[in-house]
Design an enzyme around this catalytic site. Structure first.
Site, PDB file in Angstrom:
ATOM      1  N   ASP A  89      43.989  32.674  50.230  1.00 47.99           N
ATOM      2  CA  ASP A  89      43.156  33.859  50.446  1.00 47.99           C
ATOM      3  C   ASP A  89      43.762  34.786  51.499  1.00 47.99           C
ATOM      4  OD1 ASP A  89      41.169  33.390  48.576  1.00 47.99           O
ATOM      5  OD2 ASP A  89      39.892  32.296  49.965  1.00 47.99           O
TER       6      ASP A  89
ATOM      7  N   TYR B 251      34.516  41.319  43.427  1.00 44.77           N
ATOM      8  CA  TYR B 251      35.126  42.195  42.421  1.00 44.77           C
ATOM      9  C   TYR B 251      34.273  42.335  41.164  1.00 44.77           C
ATOM     10  CZ  TYR B 251      36.592  37.735  40.366  1.00 44.77           C
ATOM     11  OH  TYR B 251      36.600  36.467  39.826  1.00 44.77           O
TER      12      TYR B 251
ATOM     13  N   LEU C 182      37.031  35.811  36.941  1.00 46.13           N
ATOM     14  CA  LEU C 182      38.115  36.229  36.054  1.00 46.13           C
ATOM     15  C   LEU C 182      39.364  35.371  36.234  1.00 46.13           C
ATOM     16  CD1 LEU C 182      37.920  40.137  36.304  1.00 46.13           C
ATOM     17  CD2 LEU C 182      36.966  38.640  34.553  1.00 46.13           C
ATOM     18  N   SER C 183      39.281  34.341  37.062  1.00 43.55           N
ATOM     19  CA  SER C 183      40.458  33.513  37.311  1.00 43.55           C
ATOM     20  C   SER C 183      41.059  32.927  36.034  1.00 43.55           C
ATOM     21  CB  SER C 183      40.114  32.387  38.294  1.00 43.55           C
ATOM     22  OG  SER C 183      39.921  32.912  39.596  1.00 43.55           O
TER      23      SER C 183
ATOM     24  N   GLY D 287      37.579  43.393  45.492  1.00 42.02           N
ATOM     25  CA  GLY D 287      38.433  42.228  45.652  1.00 42.02           C
ATOM     26  C   GLY D 287      39.314  41.863  44.480  1.00 42.02           C
TER      27      GLY D 287
ATOM     28  N   LYS E 168      34.633  26.236  49.594  1.00 41.49           N
ATOM     29  CA  LYS E 168      35.885  26.325  50.366  1.00 41.49           C
ATOM     30  C   LYS E 168      35.839  25.504  51.653  1.00 41.49           C
ATOM     31  CE  LYS E 168      37.141  30.831  48.500  1.00 41.49           C
ATOM     32  NZ  LYS E 168      37.568  32.221  48.787  1.00 41.49           N
TER      33      LYS E 168
ATOM     34  N   GLY F  30      31.292  32.323  56.393  1.00 44.19           N
ATOM     35  CA  GLY F  30      31.551  31.183  55.524  1.00 44.19           C
ATOM     36  C   GLY F  30      33.032  30.939  55.325  1.00 44.19           C
ATOM     37  N   GLY F  31      33.379  30.200  54.263  1.00 41.25           N
ATOM     38  CA  GLY F  31      34.764  29.833  54.026  1.00 41.25           C
ATOM     39  C   GLY F  31      35.692  31.020  53.852  1.00 41.25           C
TER      40      GLY F  31
END
Length: 302
Positions: free
Chosen positions: A125, A246, A33-34, A267, A89, A152-153
């Site tokens: 983040d 999310y 959704l960015s 999220g 990332k 992870g990242g």
């Protein structure tokens, strides 16, 4: 699902855009959704600063093996900024011209800014996580026992933020043991007196703390048939469960947590707050977080 098209490396090869381009890159990325939240903010910002009417945020599906080529092309095509999501990332670190202290500590970046010499890396983040926990659950990382899922990242950034905020203890669960061991070892130099433990997600230890905050930083839950990354019934009762995913809005982990009567959040607010901070970095302007939040909530409706 957002109407924003998903572009590919092939599209980037022939890219032409007259305005200022921003994008999120990842795989998978169709769910992101960015573009919705950033373009909503830019539309409002353009009302008082017309230059932002020529800014546009896109999304690109980029495979891990395509990342080096893609980063060079994004720079050549004069993209102003990139957001990175799974799995890029940590992979992008070796391709940065410079990075801030948080990126160097976490080994992960989610925000890249175009400079004359290459990409400059930052990580928003950490800010997004703390702001989201405060907004959605009324919780602070300071003094909390944290059970972090993933190595992870996204998990690296979350772990660093937990330590920076002086959590009481940090327990990190992962299925891939070499990755987990490397992360735990790297964190110990930053942890000071804060105990940091690693454990196998497939068989959680019996001494995980009660009333801990469970944070899911894995990608397990993105697919509808994914099981929860941990069985909450096999650990001491948490104080709350936060899933950085999310979409879908309720993962198997959150469904189980809700069934157990635990406070939960996904999220979406983290996406908004980290995104707002990224847009501030790129634009140098005040960003309407409330507009981004409203756009996110509207787009996330079933």
């Amino acid at each position: 699902m957002s109407a924003e098209p998903v572009h590919t490396l092939a599209d980037l090869e022939n890219w032409s855009f007259a305005g200022t381009a921003l994008t999120v890159i990842g795989r998978p990325v169709a769910h992101s959704l960015s573009p919705v939240i950033h373009n909503a903010a830019l539309a409002v910002m353009a009302e008082t600063a017309p230059e932002f009417s020529m800014w546009r945020y896109f999304k690109f599906d980029i495979a891990p093996e395509e990342l080096p080529r893609a980063l060079k092309l994004f720079h050549q095509k004069n993209f102003r900024g990139l957001n990175l999501t799974v799995p890029h990332k940590a992979l992008a670190i070796e391709h940065l011209a410079s990075s801030d202290a948080f990126v160097k500590a976490a080994g992960a970046a989610n925000t890249l800014t175009h400079t004359a010499t290459g990409w400059s890396g930052a990580n928003t983040d950490n800010y997004g996580l703390s702001a989201a926990l405060r907004q959605d659950l009324g919780l602070e990382l300071k003094g909390a026992d944290v059970i972090l899922l993933g190595a992870g990242g996204a998990a690296r950034a979350a772990a660093i933020e937990c330590l920076r905020q002086h959590c009481n203890s940090l327990w990190i669960g992962n299925r891939t043991q070499p990755t987990l061991s490397a992360l735990v070892e790297n964190l110990k130099s930053l942890a000071g007196d804060i105990p940091v433990h690693g454990f196998d997600l497939t068989s959680p230890p019996t001494d995980l703390p009660a009333n801990a905050l469970v944070l899911n930083a894995t990608s397990v839950g993105l697919k509808p048939d994914d099981r929860a990354p941990i069985d909450l019934q096999k650990i001491a009762r948490p104080v709350a469960v936060y899933d950085m995913i999310y979409r879908p809005p309720q993962t198997a982990l959150l469904r189980q947590a809700a069934a157990l009567g635990l406070p939960t959040a996904n999220g979406l607010s983290m996406l908004v707050h980290q995104g707002a901070r990224s847009l501030e970095i790129w634009s140098g302007a005040n960003v309407p977080v409330d507009v981004m939040q409203a756009a996110a909530l509207n787009a996330a409706k079933p």
